[in-house]
Design an enzyme around this catalytic site. Sequence first.
Site, PDB file in Angstrom:
ATOM      1  N   ILE A  12       0.736  -1.198  -0.159  1.00 47.52           N
ATOM      2  CA  ILE A  12      -0.059   0.177   0.090  1.00 47.52           C
ATOM      3  C   ILE A  12       1.046   1.278   0.185  1.00 47.52           C
ATOM      4  O   ILE A  12       0.614   2.235  -0.674  1.00 47.52           O
ATOM      5  CB  ILE A  12      -1.069   0.014   1.236  1.00 47.52           C
ATOM      6  CG1 ILE A  12      -1.768  -1.241   1.244  1.00 47.52           C
ATOM      7  CG2 ILE A  12      -1.966   1.172   1.218  1.00 47.52           C
ATOM      8  CD1 ILE A  12      -2.559  -1.537   2.495  1.00 47.52           C
ATOM      9  N   ASP A  31      12.090   2.171   5.411  1.00 45.66           N
ATOM     10  CA  ASP A  31      11.594   0.760   5.387  1.00 45.66           C
ATOM     11  C   ASP A  31      12.841  -0.008   5.681  1.00 45.66           C
ATOM     12  O   ASP A  31      13.817   0.070   5.104  1.00 45.66           O
ATOM     13  CB  ASP A  31      10.972   0.501   3.993  1.00 45.66           C
ATOM     14  CG  ASP A  31      10.168  -0.789   3.815  1.00 45.66           C
ATOM     15  OD1 ASP A  31       9.016  -0.713   3.458  1.00 45.66           O
ATOM     16  OD2 ASP A  31      10.651  -1.976   4.355  1.00 45.66           O
ATOM     17  N   LYS A  84       1.996  -8.029   9.383  1.00 52.42           N
ATOM     18  CA  LYS A  84       0.406  -8.112   8.998  1.00 52.42           C
ATOM     19  C   LYS A  84      -0.008  -9.596   8.881  1.00 52.42           C
ATOM     20  O   LYS A  84      -1.246  -9.684   8.616  1.00 52.42           O
ATOM     21  CB  LYS A  84       0.012  -7.327   7.679  1.00 52.42           C
ATOM     22  CG  LYS A  84       0.627  -7.713   6.426  1.00 52.42           C
ATOM     23  CD  LYS A  84       0.202  -7.064   5.347  1.00 52.42           C
ATOM     24  CE  LYS A  84       0.893  -7.609   4.037  1.00 52.42           C
ATOM     25  NZ  LYS A  84       0.217  -7.227   2.853  1.00 52.42           N
ATOM     26  N   SER A 124      -6.612  -1.246  10.710  1.00 48.43           N
ATOM     27  CA  SER A 124      -7.347  -2.210   9.745  1.00 48.43           C
ATOM     28  C   SER A 124      -8.756  -2.413  10.495  1.00 48.43           C
ATOM     29  O   SER A 124      -9.221  -2.194  11.415  1.00 48.43           O
ATOM     30  CB  SER A 124      -6.631  -3.411   9.924  1.00 48.43           C
ATOM     31  OG  SER A 124      -7.328  -4.582   9.609  1.00 48.43           O
ATOM     32  N   TYR A 148      -2.227  -9.529  15.921  1.00 51.68           N
ATOM     33  CA  TYR A 148      -2.172  -8.501  14.803  1.00 51.68           C
ATOM     34  C   TYR A 148      -3.096  -7.433  15.282  1.00 51.68           C
ATOM     35  O   TYR A 148      -2.903  -6.250  15.260  1.00 51.68           O
ATOM     36  CB  TYR A 148      -2.291  -9.442  13.449  1.00 51.68           C
ATOM     37  CG  TYR A 148      -2.663  -8.233  12.267  1.00 51.68           C
ATOM     38  CD1 TYR A 148      -1.610  -7.306  11.982  1.00 51.68           C
ATOM     39  CD2 TYR A 148      -3.747  -8.131  11.680  1.00 51.68           C
ATOM     40  CE1 TYR A 148      -1.666  -6.410  10.869  1.00 51.68           C
ATOM     41  CE2 TYR A 148      -4.050  -7.275  10.857  1.00 51.68           C
ATOM     42  CZ  TYR A 148      -3.137  -6.282  10.473  1.00 51.68           C
ATOM     43  OH  TYR A 148      -3.133  -5.237   9.372  1.00 51.68           O
ATOM     44  N   LYS A 152      -2.831  -3.396  16.397  1.00 53.68           N
ATOM     45  CA  LYS A 152      -3.101  -2.299  15.623  1.00 53.68           C
ATOM     46  C   LYS A 152      -4.456  -1.413  16.577  1.00 53.68           C
ATOM     47  O   LYS A 152      -3.907  -0.362  16.641  1.00 53.68           O
ATOM     48  CB  LYS A 152      -4.362  -2.713  14.400  1.00 53.68           C
ATOM     49  CG  LYS A 152      -3.539  -3.216  13.393  1.00 53.68           C
ATOM     50  CD  LYS A 152      -2.879  -2.076  12.537  1.00 53.68           C
ATOM     51  CE  LYS A 152      -1.558  -2.579  11.624  1.00 53.68           C
ATOM     52  NZ  LYS A 152      -0.696  -1.574  10.925  1.00 53.68           N
ATOM     53  N   LEU A 199      -7.050 -13.785  -0.456  1.00 51.26           N
ATOM     54  CA  LEU A 199      -7.648 -14.432  -1.601  1.00 51.26           C
ATOM     55  C   LEU A 199      -7.182 -13.953  -2.869  1.00 51.26           C
ATOM     56  O   LEU A 199      -6.955 -14.892  -3.797  1.00 51.26           O
ATOM     57  CB  LEU A 199      -9.145 -13.989  -1.497  1.00 51.26           C
ATOM     58  CG  LEU A 199     -10.090 -14.415  -2.560  1.00 51.26           C
ATOM     59  CD1 LEU A 199     -10.441 -16.122  -2.539  1.00 51.26           C
ATOM     60  CD2 LEU A 199     -11.366 -13.894  -2.499  1.00 51.26           C
ATOM     61  N   GLY A 293     -11.047 -18.197  12.755  1.00 48.55           N
ATOM     62  CA  GLY A 293     -10.985 -16.753  12.921  1.00 48.55           C
ATOM     63  C   GLY A 293     -11.499 -16.019  11.827  1.00 48.55           C
ATOM     64  O   GLY A 293     -11.753 -14.775  11.934  1.00 48.55           O
TER      65      GLY A 293
END
Length: 333
Positions: A12, A31, A84, A124, A148, A152, A199, A293
């Site tokens: 992103i 990074d 993530k 998220s 995770y 966040k 997915l 989950g």
Amino acid sequence: MKILITGGLGYIGSHTAIQFINAGHEILIVDNLSNSKLDVYKSIKSITKTDFSFEELDLCETKALISVFSSFLPDAVIHFAGLKAVGESVEDPIKYYDNNVGGSISLLKAMEHSGCHKILFSSSATVYGVPEYLPFDEQHRLDPINPYGQSKLMTELVLKDWAKSKETNQAIILRYFNPVGAHKSGFIGEDPLGVPNNLMPFISQVASGRLEELKVFGSDYDTRDGTGERDYIHVEDLSRAHLLSLNNINKIDSIDYFNVGTGSGYTVLECIKAYEKESGKNIKYTLAARRDGDVSISYASANKIKEFCDWSPEFDLEAMCKDSWNWECKTSI
Ligand code: NAD
Ligand code: UFG
């Protein structure tokens, strides 16, 4: 403005960096390359035909980070850097709290040090947990169901206290739904290490023949066709939401929270069909048991961000699949 982008070589972050450069901002990317490649730096420069700085650095290295901040003196930070993978976070929660929460605290120290008071944070939809009602709006109860998601939420809480501690501090929390797709050039996109968990990258790799077949996790959910439903958003639309949010940051007092989704959901089978249409390939799949989950349905109420900064998604599922396939064709050669 001078914008420091953490995690800017990731999926992103790289798309967002391009949009900020194209809008005339000066950027610097920090990074540690834990989930990205240096090639992305070259791709961003070649797509934008612009030179900019990159520092290979872990956010947790506070001293070095302060030194980067002191010489760049950013006006604002966009904070993407984080781990993530939900499954990994269950196996090694401390790694996630250390990197995601610890890295964010280190970042705030460097911001304080250099007098930077504005931040956009990548949160998220996972902070909501199991839906009490749908669509998720920003008032929904926060109850993440894995480390995770907890990391966040913890970072959101740290940012809330930070934002309220000084009148000049401002934080925008963007809660992303399911980002997919790629830059239209096909030169940057999502490049997961190993077998994808998500997915869309999985479907792409089945389409290109890199993977044999997709397992559809659950076919007995209470949805149109029994498969899980999600709010997929084109990464370009998501990136543009950052640009518009930052342009409007002075409208908020100290901190505010915005869902970034399209407001409608697609099932797994609908995604497969759309991808087959755009790629012209047959996506082989089998129906399998539910994944631990997973919730049945998740989609956003995106009214708040629309009102705040006049953002609306431009791309539909067809465009998401088309751009994802274009990227897959270029990377799988
Ligand atoms: P990504 O892994 O592609 O990008 C994250 C980048 O941060 C990587 O380049 C990685 O090398 C870097 N990084 C990680 N820890 C670092 C550290 N300590 N110091 C410096 N760099 C570090 O992930 P993405 O999909 O681009 O996600 C960006 C952000 O958005 C993440 O915070 C993620 O949690 C959040 N998010 C992602 C999704 C999604 O489905 N992709 C959904 C909701 C929220
Ligand atoms: N799915 C399959 N087969 C697969 C992978 C996924 O059937 O091989 C299904 C899932 O069961 C789910 C849907 O496809 O119904 C979407 O799954 P993803 O793994 O792509 O996305 P999630 O909604 O589970 O989670 C993603 C990110 C999280 C983030 C969340 C909300 O992985 O980090 O979106 O933003 F928090």
